[in-house]
Design a protein around this motif. Structure first.
Motif: not given
Length: 234
Positions: A4-5, A158, A165-167, A169, A200
Motif C-alpha cells: 500500500k505504501i 515520513s 509515507d507515500h512521498c 516511499s 503531492q
C-alpha cells in the motif's frame, strides 16, 4: 501494508501474486532477492515458457533460521527483502537509498523499532556522522553505515507534517543512477523536499540544483534531521 505504501509494481511482471520462499544451505547467514528473476522479460511479463525461478523468489538461508530461534528475526529479514522485491519492480537499480529504504520499511514503516545504529559495522556514535555520509555509496569503504542513516532519515521525512509515507516511499523508489558506485545525487532529494508541506504535485516540473548557496532543501532537511536526533537523545 508494504504494498500500500511502496507500490505493488513487481507483481504485474510475475506468474503469481505471491512471494515464493526458497530455504537453502548457503554457507553464510544471509538472505536476498534477485530482480532479474521476475524482471526477466522487463518491461514484459513472465510467461509459461520461462524457467521456474522466473518469478518472485525470496532466497532465505537456513543459517539465518538456525542462528536465531526468534521468529521475529526471520520476519524482520523477510520485510527487508520484500522491500527489495517492490523496489526492483520500479527498475534495475541498487544503491545506498535502496538499502536505506528497505531498512526504513523493516522498522518505522511497520511501526517497529528502527535498526540499531551499531548493527552491521555501523556508527558507535551519532556525532561521528557527517553530511557526506549521506552520499557514500561504496560498500567496501563504508560497510553498511548507510542502511541506518538513510533508514532513519526516511523515518524522519515520513512524518505527516513533512513528506508523509507515500512521498518518502517515492523518494527511495524512483532512482536516477544505476552504476554500483555512482552517488545517489542531491537532485532527487531537492525535488521531493521542495514539496514539504505543500502536498503531492499534479505535474512534474524539473528543478535546477543550486550549487552556489548553502541554503537549499536538502541542506535544510539534513540540519533539521540532526536537530531532531539530538532532541531525542537529550
Amino acid at each position: 501494508h508494504e504494498c500500500k505504501i511502496m507500490g505493488s509494481m513487481p507483481f504485474m511482471y510475475s506468474c503469481s501474486n505471491k512471494v515464493n520462499i526458497l530455504v537453502q544451505q548457503c554457507g553464510v547467514a544471509n538472505a536476498w532477492v534477485i530482480p532479474s528473476d521476475y524482471l526477466r522479460n522487463y518491461p514484459g511479463p513472465i510467461t509459461k515458457d520461462d524457467p521456474p525461478n522466473a518469478d518472485i523468489v525470496f532466497y532465505m538461508c537456513q543459517e539465518i533460521l538456525d542462528s536465531d530461534p526468534n521468529p521475529y528475526a526471520a520476519a524482520n529479514t523477510f520485510a527487508h527483502e520484500l522491500a527489495h522485491v517492490i523496489q526492483g519492480g520500479f527498475g534495475h537499480s541498487f544503491n545506498t537509498m535502496t538499502e536505506g529504504g528497505a531498512t526504513w520499511l523493516e522498522g518505522p514503516l511497520l511501526n517497529l523499532p528502527p535498526r540499531p545504529m551499531v548493527y552491521a559495522w555501523g556508527f558507535q556514535d551519532w556525532n561521528r556522522i557527517l553530511a557526506a555520509h549521506i552520499y557514500a555509496n561504496t560498500k567496501e569503504l563504508n560497510a553498511r553505515k548507510f542502511y541506518q542513516i538513510h533508514g532513519m532519515f526516511l523515518a524522519y521525512l515520513s512524518q505527516p507534517a513533512l513528506l508523509g509515507d507515500h512521498c518518502a516511499s517515492a523518494l527511495q523508489n524512483y532512482q536516477t543512477f544505476d552504476s554500483t558506485h555512482s552517488p545517489f545525487g542531491r537532485n532527487t532529494y531537492d525535488y521531493y523536499l521542495q514539496h514539504i508541506g505543500s502536498g503531492q504535485p499534479n505535474e512534474f516540473v524539473p528543478i535546477r540544483v543550486n550549487v552556489s548557496s548553502t541554503s537549499f532543501a536538502f541542506a535544510d532537511a539534513l540540519l533539521n534531521y540532526r536537530v531532531a536526533l539530538a532532541a531525542q537523545c537529550i
